[in-house]
Scaffold this motif. Sequence first.
Motif, PDB file in Angstrom:
ATOM      1  N   ILE A  11     -51.698 -60.244 -12.118  1.00 14.57           N
ATOM      2  CA  ILE A  11     -50.990 -59.313 -11.245  1.00 14.57           C
ATOM      3  C   ILE A  11     -49.517 -59.252 -11.635  1.00 14.57           C
ATOM      4  CG2 ILE A  11     -50.185 -59.005  -8.871  1.00 14.57           C
ATOM      5  CD1 ILE A  11     -52.939 -60.108  -7.976  1.00 14.57           C
ATOM      6  N   ARG A  12     -48.942 -60.405 -11.875  1.00 14.17           N
ATOM      7  CA  ARG A  12     -47.523 -60.441 -12.237  1.00 14.17           C
ATOM      8  C   ARG A  12     -47.278 -59.759 -13.577  1.00 14.17           C
ATOM      9  NH1 ARG A  12     -46.416 -66.608 -11.363  1.00 14.17           N
ATOM     10  NH2 ARG A  12     -44.902 -66.198 -13.008  1.00 14.17           N
ATOM     11  N   THR A  13     -48.239 -59.905 -14.483  1.00 18.96           N
ATOM     12  CA  THR A  13     -48.107 -59.244 -15.782  1.00 18.96           C
ATOM     13  C   THR A  13     -48.089 -57.722 -15.595  1.00 18.96           C
ATOM     14  OG1 THR A  13     -49.192 -61.049 -16.956  1.00 18.96           O
ATOM     15  CG2 THR A  13     -49.214 -58.892 -18.025  1.00 18.96           C
ATOM     16  N   LEU A  14     -48.996 -57.240 -14.769  1.00 16.59           N
ATOM     17  CA  LEU A  14     -49.044 -55.795 -14.528  1.00 16.59           C
ATOM     18  C   LEU A  14     -47.780 -55.316 -13.823  1.00 16.59           C
ATOM     19  CD1 LEU A  14     -52.751 -55.076 -13.577  1.00 16.59           C
ATOM     20  CD2 LEU A  14     -51.639 -55.068 -15.805  1.00 16.59           C
ATOM     21  N   MET A  15     -47.286 -56.138 -12.916  1.00 12.77           N
ATOM     22  CA  MET A  15     -46.042 -55.777 -12.229  1.00 12.77           C
ATOM     23  C   MET A  15     -44.897 -55.685 -13.241  1.00 12.77           C
ATOM     24  SD  MET A  15     -46.235 -58.052  -8.720  1.00 12.77           S
ATOM     25  CE  MET A  15     -44.688 -57.488  -7.984  1.00 12.77           C
ATOM     26  N   GLU A  16     -44.886 -56.623 -14.140  1.00 13.82           N
ATOM     27  CA  GLU A  16     -43.848 -56.638 -15.168  1.00 13.82           C
ATOM     28  C   GLU A  16     -43.906 -55.357 -16.005  1.00 13.82           C
ATOM     29  OE1 GLU A  16     -41.699 -59.214 -15.265  1.00 13.82           O
ATOM     30  OE2 GLU A  16     -40.570 -58.247 -16.877  1.00 13.82           O
ATOM     31  N   LEU A  17     -45.108 -55.001 -16.425  1.00 13.72           N
ATOM     32  CA  LEU A  17     -45.266 -53.780 -17.222  1.00 13.72           C
ATOM     33  C   LEU A  17     -44.918 -52.537 -16.401  1.00 13.72           C
ATOM     34  CD1 LEU A  17     -48.557 -54.424 -19.251  1.00 13.72           C
ATOM     35  CD2 LEU A  17     -46.193 -54.827 -19.928  1.00 13.72           C
ATOM     36  N   ALA A  18     -45.272 -52.581 -15.139  1.00  6.86           N
ATOM     37  CA  ALA A  18     -45.023 -51.429 -14.281  1.00  6.86           C
ATOM     38  C   ALA A  18     -43.517 -51.213 -14.072  1.00  6.86           C
ATOM     39  CB  ALA A  18     -45.717 -51.605 -12.942  1.00  6.86           C
ATOM     40  N   ARG A  19     -42.818 -52.291 -13.953  1.00  6.90           N
ATOM     41  CA  ARG A  19     -41.371 -52.198 -13.729  1.00  6.90           C
ATOM     42  C   ARG A  19     -40.649 -51.704 -14.971  1.00  6.90           C
ATOM     43  NH1 ARG A  19     -38.119 -56.650 -11.135  1.00  6.90           N
ATOM     44  NH2 ARG A  19     -38.004 -55.417  -9.246  1.00  6.90           N
ATOM     45  N   ASN A  20     -41.027 -52.279 -16.073  1.00  8.85           N
ATOM     46  CA  ASN A  20     -40.381 -51.968 -17.333  1.00  8.85           C
ATOM     47  C   ASN A  20     -40.871 -50.618 -17.833  1.00  8.85           C
ATOM     48  OD1 ASN A  20     -38.822 -52.805 -19.726  1.00  8.85           O
ATOM     49  ND2 ASN A  20     -40.823 -52.588 -20.699  1.00  8.85           N
ATOM     50  N   ASP A  21     -40.581 -49.597 -17.048  1.00  9.62           N
ATOM     51  CA  ASP A  21     -41.144 -48.306 -17.377  1.00  9.62           C
ATOM     52  C   ASP A  21     -40.140 -47.468 -18.154  1.00  9.62           C
ATOM     53  OD1 ASP A  21     -43.160 -46.568 -17.520  1.00  9.62           O
ATOM     54  OD2 ASP A  21     -43.107 -45.907 -15.423  1.00  9.62           O
ATOM     55  N   SER A  22     -39.579 -48.113 -19.178  1.00 12.24           N
ATOM     56  CA  SER A  22     -38.521 -47.474 -19.947  1.00 12.24           C
ATOM     57  C   SER A  22     -39.090 -46.617 -21.068  1.00 12.24           C
ATOM     58  CB  SER A  22     -37.635 -48.556 -20.563  1.00 12.24           C
ATOM     59  OG  SER A  22     -38.408 -49.312 -21.478  1.00 12.24           O
ATOM     60  N   ALA A  75     -55.446 -50.601  -8.151  1.00 11.74           N
ATOM     61  CA  ALA A  75     -55.629 -51.435  -6.957  1.00 11.74           C
ATOM     62  C   ALA A  75     -55.613 -52.901  -7.376  1.00 11.74           C
ATOM     63  CB  ALA A  75     -56.950 -51.104  -6.286  1.00 11.74           C
ATOM     64  N   VAL A  76     -55.096 -53.738  -6.534  1.00  5.49           N
ATOM     65  CA  VAL A  76     -55.121 -55.160  -6.835  1.00  5.49           C
ATOM     66  C   VAL A  76     -56.568 -55.617  -7.020  1.00  5.49           C
ATOM     67  CG1 VAL A  76     -54.463 -57.461  -6.048  1.00  5.49           C
ATOM     68  CG2 VAL A  76     -52.987 -55.522  -5.557  1.00  5.49           C
ATOM     69  N   TYR A  77     -57.452 -54.949  -6.337  1.00  3.35           N
ATOM     70  CA  TYR A  77     -58.877 -55.227  -6.500  1.00  3.35           C
ATOM     71  C   TYR A  77     -59.302 -55.135  -7.967  1.00  3.35           C
ATOM     72  CZ  TYR A  77     -63.939 -54.756  -5.926  1.00  3.35           C
ATOM     73  OH  TYR A  77     -65.297 -54.930  -6.010  1.00  3.35           O
ATOM     74  N   ASP A  78     -58.767 -54.164  -8.679  1.00  8.65           N
ATOM     75  CA  ASP A  78     -59.113 -53.999 -10.094  1.00  8.65           C
ATOM     76  C   ASP A  78     -58.691 -55.213 -10.917  1.00  8.65           C
ATOM     77  OD1 ASP A  78     -59.977 -51.444  -9.400  1.00  8.65           O
ATOM     78  OD2 ASP A  78     -58.006 -50.571  -9.788  1.00  8.65           O
ATOM     79  N   VAL A  79     -57.551 -55.746 -10.591  1.00  8.85           N
ATOM     80  CA  VAL A  79     -57.074 -56.928 -11.301  1.00  8.85           C
ATOM     81  C   VAL A  79     -57.942 -58.126 -10.930  1.00  8.85           C
ATOM     82  CG1 VAL A  79     -55.033 -58.236 -11.941  1.00  8.85           C
ATOM     83  CG2 VAL A  79     -54.770 -55.960 -10.940  1.00  8.85           C
TER      84      VAL A  79
END
Lengths: 148, 148
Positions: A11-22, A75-79
């Motif tokens: 989840i944290r990895t996906l959050m990281e990728l989601a944030r770094n939306d450069s 969805a977090v469910y997917d993770v």
Amino acid sequence: MKVNTKTRYGIRTLMELARNDSGAGMHQKDIAVNQDISYKYLDHIIAQLKSSGLIVPVSGRKSGYRLTRKPEEIAVYDVFTAFNSTLALLDCLFDGELCEKHERCAAREFWDGLNSVIENYLKDRTIGDLIDRQSALESQQGGLAYQI
Amino acid sequence: MKVNTKTRYGIRTLMELARNDSGAGMHQKDIAVNQDISYKYLDHIIAQLKSSGLIVPVSGRKSGYRLTRKPEEIAVYDVFTAFNSTLALLDCLFDGELCEKHERCAAREFWDGLNSVIENYLKDRTIGDLIDRQSALESQQGGLAYQI
DNA sequence: TTTTATCCTACAAAACAGATAGGAAAAGTA
DNA sequence: TACTTTTCCTATCTGTTTTGTAGGATAAAA
């Protein structure tokens, strides 16, 4: 009854990728550093996220890993299901063959109900929700962190 | 994320005692046979239920184990906590010291929310509810069983 | 007094979690 | 091209937890 670290790191990895939306992807090394996850352990997390189709490695300029969907569509469910073969509190929930009393077992129904409650919670929340909330938390207090 | 067998067997043991409300207590042997739980393993389950104050052994005529409260006053949550030191999906939920980012972590909040949902589910249902449901199931189809 | 039931502690096999290690293959860079 | 870095894949290791079993002391019942 614990959530395993792979799911949490995932989840944290996906959050990281989601944030770094450069526009550019993100490399394993950077995810590991930002999220303070062992670089080598992250190997497994990434492999799993990849084979589940949640992220994809891109090459060329701006190489690195990217989300395959928008954060608000994950969805977090997917993770969770990427890291847990089934969301089943008990094996007999998804496998009626395991117990001949399956159909007339109040205890099984009870656990089934809990299972559904958990499933709905996980399905109702997305990575997008998490990063939005994280941004709100950070603008309140400064600092950057969503580590568990 | 599985529920351990001690918790499950513990619930079934209480259900067994709750059903057998003939005035007499119930012996370990009978619980083991009726619920198809290893007699020796049941030792541990019973010890735990006893030290949690959910059951009590009575001696004299009508000896055996008995519930200390009415079935409808025993939340499944009580049984769960008897077999799980805390209901915490993650260690950091109940121990803010574990992570300096505790107060500004969207992921922690997320898990905290799930934790609450589970807790409420367990608190809202009692052993009484389970045996009522079990009776209903059995009168529908005959047979006796609430094994997991 | 004999049998049965409770209670307590130790042990063990198996499964699982949480990582680390090594290196091949692919991609990027000079 | 040569070299460096990154990705990818598989194996291994270690500690903990789970799921029991075993043995016997103690207490109670018959």
